[in-house]
Design a protein around this motif. Structure first.
Motif, PDB file in Angstrom:
ATOM      1  N   UNK A   1       0.833  -1.190   0.000  1.00  0.00           N
ATOM      2  CA  UNK A   1       0.000   0.000   0.000  1.00  0.00           C
ATOM      3  C   UNK A   1       0.875   1.251   0.000  1.00  0.00           C
ATOM      4  N   UNK A   2       0.346   2.304  -0.601  1.00  0.00           N
ATOM      5  CA  UNK A   2       1.092   3.539  -0.742  1.00  0.00           C
ATOM      6  C   UNK A   2       1.138   4.339   0.556  1.00  0.00           C
ATOM      7  N   UNK A   3       2.268   5.013   0.740  1.00  0.00           N
ATOM      8  CA  UNK A   3       2.429   5.932   1.858  1.00  0.00           C
ATOM      9  C   UNK A   3       2.154   7.343   1.361  1.00  0.00           C
ATOM     10  N   UNK A   4       1.681   8.194   2.261  1.00  0.00           N
ATOM     11  CA  UNK A   4       1.384   9.583   1.922  1.00  0.00           C
ATOM     12  C   UNK A   4       2.068  10.501   2.923  1.00  0.00           C
ATOM     13  N   UNK A   5       2.565  11.645   2.413  1.00  0.00           N
ATOM     14  CA  UNK A   5       3.286  12.599   3.252  1.00  0.00           C
ATOM     15  C   UNK A   5       2.494  13.893   3.378  1.00  0.00           C
ATOM     16  N   UNK A   6       2.444  14.407   4.599  1.00  0.00           N
ATOM     17  CA  UNK A   6       1.822  15.693   4.868  1.00  0.00           C
ATOM     18  C   UNK A   6       2.723  16.789   4.304  1.00  0.00           C
TER      19      UNK A   6
ATOM     20  N   UNK B   1      -4.088  17.848   2.075  1.00  0.00           N
ATOM     21  CA  UNK B   1      -2.730  18.357   2.168  1.00  0.00           C
ATOM     22  C   UNK B   1      -1.683  17.255   2.212  1.00  0.00           C
ATOM     23  N   UNK B   2      -2.044  16.059   1.769  1.00  0.00           N
ATOM     24  CA  UNK B   2      -1.117  14.939   1.698  1.00  0.00           C
ATOM     25  C   UNK B   2      -0.818  14.602   0.240  1.00  0.00           C
ATOM     26  N   UNK B   3       0.411  14.164  -0.015  1.00  0.00           N
ATOM     27  CA  UNK B   3       0.812  13.752  -1.347  1.00  0.00           C
ATOM     28  C   UNK B   3       1.393  12.340  -1.289  1.00  0.00           C
ATOM     29  N   UNK B   4       1.217  11.615  -2.383  1.00  0.00           N
ATOM     30  CA  UNK B   4       1.756  10.269  -2.508  1.00  0.00           C
ATOM     31  C   UNK B   4       3.260  10.309  -2.423  1.00  0.00           C
ATOM     32  N   UNK B   5       3.847   9.401  -1.640  1.00  0.00           N
ATOM     33  CA  UNK B   5       5.287   9.284  -1.534  1.00  0.00           C
ATOM     34  C   UNK B   5       5.763   8.371  -2.649  1.00  0.00           C
ATOM     35  N   UNK B   6       6.622   8.885  -3.508  1.00  0.00           N
ATOM     36  CA  UNK B   6       7.186   8.080  -4.588  1.00  0.00           C
ATOM     37  C   UNK B   6       8.358   7.269  -4.036  1.00  0.00           C
TER      38      UNK B   6
END
Length: 54
Positions: free
Chosen positions: A1-6, A48-53
């Motif tokens: 599963x993908x992680x997301x960063x604030x 306000x979260x973006x997908x962590x590549x």
């Protein structure tokens, strides 16, 4: 599963860990978080979260 960063504070939401302090069980994907879930560090919303590549 993908992680997301604030984007506000850098907190990483890791679905494998969830956010048990705020009622989110481990294994909960970011998409399945409640719409009113907030960053546990700075209080901003999911928008306000973006997908962590990786």
């Amino acid at each position: 599963m993908d992680k997301y960063e604030c984007t506000a504070c850098g907190y990483i939401y890791d679905p494998e860990l969830g956010d048990p302090d705020n009622g989110v069980e481990p294994g909960t994907s970011f998409a399945d978080l409640p719409d009113d879930w907030l960053c546990p560090l700075c209080g901003v919303g999911k928008e306000d979260f973006e997908l962590v590549e990786e």
